[in-house]
Design a protein around this motif. Structure first.
Motif, PDB file in Angstrom:
ATOM      1  N   THR A 188       0.861  -1.188   0.000  1.00 49.30           N
ATOM      2  CA  THR A 188       0.000   0.000   0.000  1.00 49.30           C
ATOM      3  C   THR A 188       0.891   1.230   0.000  1.00 49.30           C
ATOM      4  O   THR A 188       2.059   1.183   0.414  1.00 49.30           O
ATOM      5  CB  THR A 188      -0.924   0.068   1.242  1.00 49.30           C
TER       6      THR A 188
ATOM      7  N   SER B 107       0.537   5.861   0.195  1.00 45.38           N
ATOM      8  CA  SER B 107      -0.230   7.104   0.140  1.00 45.38           C
ATOM      9  C   SER B 107       0.577   8.101  -0.670  1.00 45.38           C
ATOM     10  O   SER B 107       1.695   8.460  -0.293  1.00 45.38           O
ATOM     11  CB  SER B 107      -0.484   7.643   1.552  1.00 45.38           C
TER      12      SER B 107
ATOM     13  N   GLY C 149      -2.408  12.198  -0.867  1.00 42.89           N
ATOM     14  CA  GLY C 149      -3.640  11.916  -0.135  1.00 42.89           C
ATOM     15  C   GLY C 149      -3.448  12.341   1.307  1.00 42.89           C
ATOM     16  O   GLY C 149      -2.389  12.862   1.680  1.00 42.89           O
ATOM     17  N   CYS C 150      -4.454  12.091   2.128  1.00 44.92           N
ATOM     18  CA  CYS C 150      -4.383  12.582   3.516  1.00 44.92           C
ATOM     19  C   CYS C 150      -4.210  11.428   4.505  1.00 44.92           C
ATOM     20  O   CYS C 150      -4.299  11.630   5.703  1.00 44.92           O
ATOM     21  CB  CYS C 150      -5.646  13.353   3.853  1.00 44.92           C
ATOM     22  N   PHE C 151      -3.990  10.236   4.011  1.00 42.68           N
ATOM     23  CA  PHE C 151      -3.897   9.019   4.817  1.00 42.68           C
ATOM     24  C   PHE C 151      -5.258   8.561   5.323  1.00 42.68           C
ATOM     25  O   PHE C 151      -5.364   7.592   6.067  1.00 42.68           O
ATOM     26  CB  PHE C 151      -2.905   9.167   5.995  1.00 42.68           C
TER      27      PHE C 151
ATOM     28  N   CYS D 292      -7.573   7.127   3.636  1.00 40.07           N
ATOM     29  CA  CYS D 292      -7.899   5.783   3.123  1.00 40.07           C
ATOM     30  C   CYS D 292      -7.151   4.716   3.922  1.00 40.07           C
ATOM     31  O   CYS D 292      -7.677   3.634   4.172  1.00 40.07           O
ATOM     32  CB  CYS D 292      -7.570   5.683   1.635  1.00 40.07           C
ATOM     33  N   HIS D 293      -5.908   5.027   4.327  1.00 37.26           N
ATOM     34  CA  HIS D 293      -5.189   4.076   5.185  1.00 37.26           C
ATOM     35  C   HIS D 293      -5.883   3.957   6.546  1.00 37.26           C
ATOM     36  O   HIS D 293      -5.971   2.864   7.114  1.00 37.26           O
ATOM     37  CB  HIS D 293      -3.724   4.505   5.351  1.00 37.26           C
TER      38      HIS D 293
ATOM     39  N   SER E 235       4.759  -0.723   2.515  1.00 36.15           N
ATOM     40  CA  SER E 235       3.531  -0.075   3.008  1.00 36.15           C
ATOM     41  C   SER E 235       3.871   0.802   4.205  1.00 36.15           C
ATOM     42  O   SER E 235       4.760   0.462   5.003  1.00 36.15           O
ATOM     43  CB  SER E 235       2.524  -1.152   3.442  1.00 36.15           C
TER      44      SER E 235
ATOM     45  N   GLU F 238      -3.404   5.011  -2.474  1.00 41.59           N
ATOM     46  CA  GLU F 238      -4.182   6.169  -1.993  1.00 41.59           C
ATOM     47  C   GLU F 238      -3.523   7.424  -2.550  1.00 41.59           C
ATOM     48  O   GLU F 238      -2.305   7.543  -2.567  1.00 41.59           O
ATOM     49  CB  GLU F 238      -4.132   6.211  -0.461  1.00 41.59           C
ATOM     50  N   GLY F 239      -4.333   8.366  -3.019  1.00 40.13           N
ATOM     51  CA  GLY F 239      -3.802   9.657  -3.460  1.00 40.13           C
ATOM     52  C   GLY F 239      -3.418   9.671  -4.925  1.00 40.13           C
ATOM     53  O   GLY F 239      -3.089   8.645  -5.524  1.00 40.13           O
TER      54      GLY F 239
ATOM     55  N   ASN G 254       5.942  11.097  -6.633  1.00 37.05           N
ATOM     56  CA  ASN G 254       4.690  10.303  -6.665  1.00 37.05           C
ATOM     57  C   ASN G 254       4.650   9.454  -7.935  1.00 37.05           C
ATOM     58  O   ASN G 254       4.271   8.279  -7.903  1.00 37.05           O
ATOM     59  CB  ASN G 254       3.459  11.207  -6.652  1.00 37.05           C
TER      60      ASN G 254
ATOM     61  N   PRO H 274     -13.253   8.803   2.684  1.00 39.19           N
ATOM     62  CA  PRO H 274     -12.616   7.613   2.114  1.00 39.19           C
ATOM     63  C   PRO H 274     -13.655   6.520   1.903  1.00 39.19           C
ATOM     64  O   PRO H 274     -14.751   6.589   2.455  1.00 39.19           O
ATOM     65  CB  PRO H 274     -11.652   7.196   3.228  1.00 39.19           C
TER      66      PRO H 274
END
Ligand code: SF4
Ligand code: SF4
Length: 430
Positions: free
Chosen positions: A258, A260, A263-265, A267-268, A290, A308-309, A316, A401
């Motif tokens: 996984t 990020s 993103g803002c974390f 989703c994690h 991850s 995510e993100g 990125n 999320p």
């Protein structure tokens, strides 16, 4: 509404012979005979329908036609629900999403928006067309209303149906083609009563026309939800593999990675919200690269990568490409990976302006008066890119999320083929 000849005619609707009034609008004729044709610009009070959105495209005698522009004639053959037409109409909706700046989690109309509802209805995950992120203004000059031009789908409903008491139009189209924009006659707009202004907001099928001093009173309850989410029964327990399958799977654990990106974390955080299900999952999978393991480089090939993100920097992009190279299956998790979401709000501003505001002009800017710049720092991209515009993405899990249960079910389905049942009500873009 125009009166039409009451003579009855027979037509074929998806191969079924029906009788309907001659001259009846095809959208209504279909509806009255149990066939749903989606629409966006069609509105009961506006006759003839503007016919601008083409979301109601069907085939009449083999030719593509906007159903709202067609009337019933004897012997007519109408196709509505063929796979080709279902996909055609979905493509039109996807085009509308790609052509504007639709960031549902930030939109006041979210939950009451017809375009969003059509996206759900058609099971749209992400548009097949690249997002254009057009540079559009927000118009605060009207007295009662404001116009969020980023979201206008130019359906023309407001032009055709918003008038002052003495019949003066309030909205009109300006310019042509892709430059068309809804303009406001400010003088007439100021004469609208509060009720008329409210109706103007309601008539707009998306979140363009908004009241300045009022808000949508029930956020999050979608237009086409049959039951409010608060009254839904709890979702059925996630189907888990049986003991034999669990042991077999555990002997051959799948590997998950996984990451990020922009993103803002959240989703994690949502993944961790699986609570005790995470323990079950850990019997079936191991995590490699991850933030959950703090493993920063791939040490083995992975079965699945959860992203995510979106991509806002060259770093990125590099990380995302590494994930594509090292994972058999890639899944975009959440709105930022799928359409850029909040970080993409900068996409319609020049990068220089964004950096100046962030590092020099903002009240929180430090006293150095410098925009950070070093060869070791990631280079900021001109805009934020959704992941599928950078590498091939195999699956999408929308939401901001997405719920833990949704993520868990998708992962189980992809890795172990367990039944995948995400009820419509918990499938959300917002
Ligand atoms: S909810 Fe707002 S952002 Fe989402 S599709 Fe509708 S108008 Fe666009
Ligand atoms: S402002 Fe709303 S009602 Fe008017 S054309 Fe745009 S989307 Fe349609």
């Amino acid at each position: 509404m125009k009166a039409h000849d009451e003579k009855e005619v027979r037509i074929l609707l998806d191969g079924k012979a029906i009788t309907c009034p001659e001259g009846g609008n095809l959208v209504r004729v279909a509806q009255e005979n149990g066939v749903y044709i989606p629409t966006l610009c069609f509105f009961d009070h506006i006759d003839p329908s503007p016919g601008t959105c083409r979301v109601c495209t069907v085939k009449v005698n083999g030719k593509y036609t906007a159903a709202c522009q067609a009337t019933a004639k004897a012997g007519m053959e109408v196709e509505v629900m063929t796979p080709e037409l279902l996909d055609y109409r979905k493509a039109v909706v996807e085009l509308l999403f790609a052509e504007g700046n639709h960031i549902c989690p930030l939109c006041e109309k979210s939950g009451k928006c017809t375009l969003q509802a059509l996206g759900y209805e058609m099971h749209m995950e992400t548009p097949r067309f690249p997002y254009t992120f057009p540079d559009r203004q927000i118009d605060y000059r009207p007295t009662h209303l404001m116009l969020e031009h980023h979201r206008c789908v130019q359906c023309k409903r407001c032009v055709e149906d918003v008038f002052t008491d003495d019949g003066k139009p309030v909205f009109f189209f300006q310019q042509r083609g892709k430059d068309t924009v809804v303009a406001v006659d400010y003088e007439q707009e100021a004469r609208l009563t509060p009720e008329q202004a409210h109706r103007a907001m309601d008539i707009c099928p998306v979140g363009t026309i908004l009241l300045k001093e009022d808000t949508i009173e029930a956020p999050g309850h979608r237009k086409y939800d049959h039951v409010p989410i608060s009254e839904l029964p709890p979702p059925a327990a996630t189907e888990k593999p049986g003991a034999v399958a669990m042991v077999a799977a555990a002997e051959q654990k799948k590997v998950v990675a996984t990451v990020s990106l922009a993103g803002c974390f959240g989703c994690h955080m949502s993944m961790l919200d699986m609570d005790l299900d995470l323990l079950d999952l850990l019997q079936l999978v191991t995590f490699n690269r991850s933030p959950l393991t703090d493993i920063k480089q791939f040490t083995t090939r992975c079965d699945i990568g959860l992203i995510e993100g979106g991509c806002c920097s060259d770093e990125n992009v590099e990380v995302l490409r590494k994930f594509r190279e090292n994972c058999d299956i890639l899944v975009s998790v959440g709105a930022c990976a799928i359409n850029g979401n909040l970080p993409a709000l900068r996409n319609w501003l020049p990068l220089e302006q964004v950096m100046t505001e962030a590092y020099l002009d903002a009240p929180t800017a430090d006293a150095t008066g410098l925009i950070p710049h070093h060869e070791d720092l990631p280079k900021i991209l001109d805009k934020v890119y959704p992941c599928h515009e950078v590498v091939k993405i195999d699956y999408f899990i929308p939401g901001c999320p997405p719920g833990a249960d949704h993520i868990y079910k998708v992962v189980q389905n992809i890795l172990f083929g367990t039944n995948f049942d995400v009820p419509y009500e918990i499938f959300k873009y917002d």
